[in-house]
Design an enzyme around this catalytic site. Structure first.
Site, PDB file in Angstrom:
ATOM      1  N   CYS A   1      -1.671   8.792   4.156  1.00 48.33           N
ATOM      2  CA  CYS A   1      -1.682   8.358   2.758  1.00 48.33           C
ATOM      3  C   CYS A   1      -2.941   8.855   2.062  1.00 48.33           C
ATOM      4  CB  CYS A   1      -1.584   6.850   2.689  1.00 48.33           C
ATOM      5  SG  CYS A   1      -2.726   6.040   3.802  1.00 48.33           S
TER       6      CYS A   1
ATOM      7  N   GLU B   1       0.882  -1.172   0.000  1.00 47.53           N
ATOM      8  CA  GLU B   1       0.000   0.000   0.000  1.00 47.53           C
ATOM      9  C   GLU B   1       0.905   1.201   0.000  1.00 47.53           C
ATOM     10  OE1 GLU B   1      -3.079  -0.640  -0.463  1.00 47.53           O
ATOM     11  OE2 GLU B   1      -2.670  -2.759  -0.152  1.00 47.53           O
TER      12      GLU B   1
HETATM   13  P1  NAP Z   1       9.275   4.041   3.316  1.00 44.79           P
HETATM   14  O1  NAP Z   1      10.431   4.969   3.303  1.00 44.79           O
HETATM   15  O2  NAP Z   1       8.932   3.368   2.039  1.00 44.79           O
HETATM   16  O3  NAP Z   1       9.609   2.952   4.451  1.00 44.79           O
HETATM   17  C1  NAP Z   1       8.737   1.853   4.786  1.00 44.79           C
HETATM   18  C2  NAP Z   1       9.585   0.642   5.190  1.00 44.79           C
HETATM   19  O4  NAP Z   1      10.104   0.014   4.019  1.00 44.79           O
HETATM   20  C3  NAP Z   1      10.793   0.965   6.055  1.00 44.79           C
HETATM   21  O5  NAP Z   1      10.926  -0.064   7.023  1.00 44.79           O
HETATM   22  C4  NAP Z   1      11.958   0.955   5.077  1.00 44.79           C
HETATM   23  O6  NAP Z   1      13.159   0.525   5.654  1.00 44.79           O
HETATM   24  C5  NAP Z   1      11.524  -0.099   4.072  1.00 44.79           C
HETATM   25  N1  NAP Z   1      12.071   0.155   2.747  1.00 44.79           N
HETATM   26  C6  NAP Z   1      11.947   1.299   2.030  1.00 44.79           C
HETATM   27  N2  NAP Z   1      12.556   1.166   0.840  1.00 44.79           N
HETATM   28  C7  NAP Z   1      13.070  -0.089   0.800  1.00 44.79           C
HETATM   29  C8  NAP Z   1      13.820  -0.833  -0.170  1.00 44.79           C
HETATM   30  N3  NAP Z   1      14.156  -0.301  -1.334  1.00 44.79           N
HETATM   31  N4  NAP Z   1      14.163  -2.082   0.142  1.00 44.79           N
HETATM   32  C9  NAP Z   1      13.837  -2.624   1.324  1.00 44.79           C
HETATM   33  N5  NAP Z   1      13.156  -1.980   2.286  1.00 44.79           N
HETATM   34  C10 NAP Z   1      12.762  -0.737   2.026  1.00 44.79           C
HETATM   35  O7  NAP Z   1       7.925   4.778   3.767  1.00 44.79           O
HETATM   36  P2  NAP Z   1       7.614   5.633   5.086  1.00 44.79           P
HETATM   37  O8  NAP Z   1       8.602   6.737   5.183  1.00 44.79           O
HETATM   38  O9  NAP Z   1       7.448   4.747   6.206  1.00 44.79           O
HETATM   39  O10 NAP Z   1       6.125   6.252   4.811  1.00 44.79           O
HETATM   40  C11 NAP Z   1       5.844   7.368   4.023  1.00 44.79           C
HETATM   41  C12 NAP Z   1       5.085   6.900   2.781  1.00 44.79           C
HETATM   42  O11 NAP Z   1       4.154   5.877   3.089  1.00 44.79           O
HETATM   43  C13 NAP Z   1       4.243   7.974   2.108  1.00 44.79           C
HETATM   44  O12 NAP Z   1       4.503   7.964   0.736  1.00 44.79           O
HETATM   45  C14 NAP Z   1       2.794   7.565   2.371  1.00 44.79           C
HETATM   46  O13 NAP Z   1       1.866   7.989   1.431  1.00 44.79           O
HETATM   47  C15 NAP Z   1       2.924   6.093   2.427  1.00 44.79           C
HETATM   48  N6  NAP Z   1       1.855   5.475   3.195  1.00 44.79           N
HETATM   49  C16 NAP Z   1       0.936   4.723   2.543  1.00 44.79           C
HETATM   50  C17 NAP Z   1      -0.106   4.135   3.236  1.00 44.79           C
HETATM   51  C18 NAP Z   1      -1.141   3.302   2.522  1.00 44.79           C
HETATM   52  O14 NAP Z   1      -1.917   2.629   3.168  1.00 44.79           O
HETATM   53  N7  NAP Z   1      -1.184   3.303   1.218  1.00 44.79           N
HETATM   54  C19 NAP Z   1      -0.182   4.307   4.628  1.00 44.79           C
HETATM   55  C20 NAP Z   1       0.770   5.050   5.256  1.00 44.79           C
HETATM   56  C21 NAP Z   1       1.805   5.624   4.518  1.00 44.79           C
HETATM   57  P3  NAP Z   1      14.300   1.536   6.127  1.00 44.79           P
HETATM   58  O15 NAP Z   1      13.602   2.737   6.702  1.00 44.79           O
HETATM   59  O16 NAP Z   1      15.065   0.754   7.130  1.00 44.79           O
HETATM   60  O17 NAP Z   1      15.089   1.879   4.927  1.00 44.79           O
END
Ligand code: NAP
Length: 527
Positions: free
Chosen positions: A301, A264
């Site tokens: 989100c 998501e």
């Molecule tokens: P994020 O930077 O993508 O991080 C989420 C998790 O995924 C972290 O544990 C991160 O690990 C890991 N991760 C990120 N890139 C990775 C990769 N290339 N390989 C392996 N692991 C990876 O997101 P966030 O900062 O937590 O949240 C912000 C985003 O989430 C916004 O864009 C928001 O819209 C979205 N969001 C969506 C929803 C929905 O339901 N659609 C809900 C809430 C938030 P590390 O931090 O250790 O690198």
């Protein structure tokens, strides 16, 4: 108590030598605990325990599984102030939000406990034999949903409780019968460990197998990458950015045995202002939207990042009032310097694009890690030609697009990427004259809202939280509500199988008294 260690099944371990701390964004200082990133060996141990646990856990009775889910909820509540205080110190979010999110998390766990107690969710389907059928005898065939195996869950930065360690993905996977390995989010590792301790206590109290749950710390992508590549992991749940979700999806599909990644991801949640409603309710709408855009410092989100209307006095007035109202709101703290860094960078990039003008930006002094809410506007034609303006700016930001006509409005909607939500602001009689606009929006989103705001996702069976890519990697599923369980199961058929060897869900006598589709008729009766 927070130890900074990894839960490898029931055991706390810290074999790795990479450490990190979380940060209090309000005070801009590190929190006290040191976390040990999981080593390669610990990751392999967690997956191996999960695989073994699966053999037992998938056979656990529905009542025991419900007991486990309810016990997790009880243990989370028992953490009381230590959990709330840790949550606040790792996110900068207020107490009310922490308690509200805890309530949502508990509610989700209990909702899945009720679902498994009822038992009908397995969609048992029975077609009995007709061996006298000509020209070919019909065999007895019975189908139900069964768990996939160990699931890896990546939590989001912005929902440390409801979409992280014991959040919706984990609760649904347990309900399905899948062990879970959580890749803890580095920004709230302490909150994660506390919730993990509640899950482990609940598992031990209710007799669940060791390895039904593990919690792995990590401050970079390596742990997650290793988990997704591990051959014994059978599915992945992810909530976060498009970049992260897509990277994991690609990784999972390149494995010798590809596995599903239910990610998501981001969304700009278009809001369509139809002219009559904008004229008659513009002022109220602008005030409501100023609040929705800044709610939780825009870190949802479902934040309304894009508002589209048709040029005219009513839209001008809406933009004016929205701009005036939004700067009256006191700026609030973002989750982490990295998040505010991304917000500032993405906003600056948008502001550099030709044709974009700022109509409001908070310009008073602000505290550290607080975000300046911003409203911008652009002509429809410019927006259509420049897809940089279609990208999410995670934070209290919104872009108002001014279209020349209803045709241009429809073209813009049709050219948007997939979204979690779309909102139509209209007078009742007006909506029917914009059918093609509404249909265009329906094609691009997972949930369509009439005269409301997209922020606020009710947890209920009818909720669809997902949408066409890149809102999610699979628009057929929801991440919220009981039907999210379907991500962690597969349908399975038995042909001509002896009654006493069938699972209870499919036996003739229907010992669980569940609702089943028997020869085309939905019934709780036995055969
Ligand atoms: P994020 O930077 O993508 O991080 C989420 C998790 O995924 C972290 O544990 C991160 O690990 C890991 N991760 C990120 N890139 C990775 C990769 N290339 N390989 C392996 N692991 C990876 O997101 P966030 O900062 O937590 O949240 C912000 C985003 O989430 C916004 O864009 C928001 O819209 C979205 N969001 C969506 C929803 C929905 O339901 N659609 C809900 C809430 C938030 P590390 O931090 O250790 O690198």
């Amino acid at each position: 108590m927070i130890t900074g260690k990894n839960y490898i099944g029931n055991q706390l371990l810290s074999e790795g030598n990479k450490t990190y701390k979380t940060l209090n964004p309000k005070l801009n200082i590190e929190n006290e605990h040191t976390f040990f990133e999981a080593s390669e060996e610990e990751i392999n141990m967690a997956v191996s325990l999960a695989s073994k646990a699966f053999e037992t856990f998938k056979k656990v009775s529905r009542f025991k599984k419900a007991e486990f889910l309810n016990a997790i909820a009880d243990e989370i509540l028992a953490l009381d102030t230590i959990l709330i205080n840790t949550y606040m110190s790792e996110t900068g979010l207020p107490e009310g939000r922490a308690k509200g999110e805890r309530g949502r998390t508990i509610g989700q766990l209990r909702m899945f406990a009720d679902l498994v107690t009822n038992g009908s969710w397995v969609e048992a389907t029975i077609d009995t034999a007709d061996l006298d059928r000509k020209p070919i005898p019909k065999q007895d065939i019975r189908k139900m949903l069964i768990p996939l195996g160990p699931v890896v869950v990546f939590g989001a930065s912005n929902f440390p409780l409801a979409y992280s360690t014991a959040g919706g993905d984990t609760a649904a996977a347990f309900a399905a019968g899948c062990p879970v390995i959580v890749k803890s989010h580095p920004m709230h590792a302490g909150t994660g460990e506390l919730v993990a301790s509640a899950i482990i206590k609940a598992a031990q109290k209710t007799g669940m197998p060791n390895g039904v749950f593990s919690n792995l710390n990590s401050s970079g992508i390596e742990v997650g990458v290793q988990l997704v590549k591990h051959p014994n992991v059978k599915a992945v749940g992810f909530t976060g950015s498009i970049r992260g979700g897509r990277a994991l999806f690609d990784l999972a599909s390149q494995r010798p045995e590809p596995i599903p990644v239910f990610a998501e991801m981001g969304s700009i949640n278009p809001v369509i202002l139809l002219p009559k409603a904008t004229k008659s309710r513009g002022e109220n709408l602008a005030k409501t939207y100023a609040k929705s855009i800044t709610l939780g410092t825009g870190q949802f989100c479902t934040n309304p990042g894009l508002i589209i209307g048709i040029k005219g006095e009513a839209l001008d007035s809406f933009i004016q009032i929205l701009s005036n109202e939004i700067i009256k709101i006191e700026p609030s703290c973002m989750l982490h310097p990295n998040i505010i860094g991304n917000y500032e960078r993405n906003k600056a990039n948008a502001l550099q694009q030709d044709g974009l003008s700022v109509t409001a930006e908070y310009d008073q002094d602000i505290a550290i890690n607080h975000a300046r809410q911003t409203i911008t506007t652009v002509e429809g034609k410019t927006f259509l030609e420049n897809t940089t303006l279609h990208q999410e700016i995670f934070g209290p930001f919104s872009l108002v697009v001014q279209c020349e006509s209803a045709e241009e409005l429809e073209t813009i909607i049709s050219n948007l990427e997939g979204q979690l939500t779309g909102t139509i602001i209209a007078e009742n009689e007006e909506a029917s004259t914009y059918n093609s606009v509404i249909e265009a929006l329906q094609n691009r989103v997972g949930r369509i809202i009439f005269n409301g705001v997209p922020t606020g996702v009710e947890v209920c069976p009818a909720m669809l939280h997902g949408g066409p890519y890149p809102a999610s990697t699979d628009s057929r599923f929801t991440a919220v509500g009981i039907h999210s369980i379907k991500r962690w199961v597969r349908p399975f058929s038995y042909q001509s199988w002896p009654n006493d060897l069938l699972p209870d869900e499919l036996k003739n006598e229907n010992p669980l008294h569940i609702s089943r589709l028997v020869n085309g008729i939905q019934t709780n009766e036995s055969i």
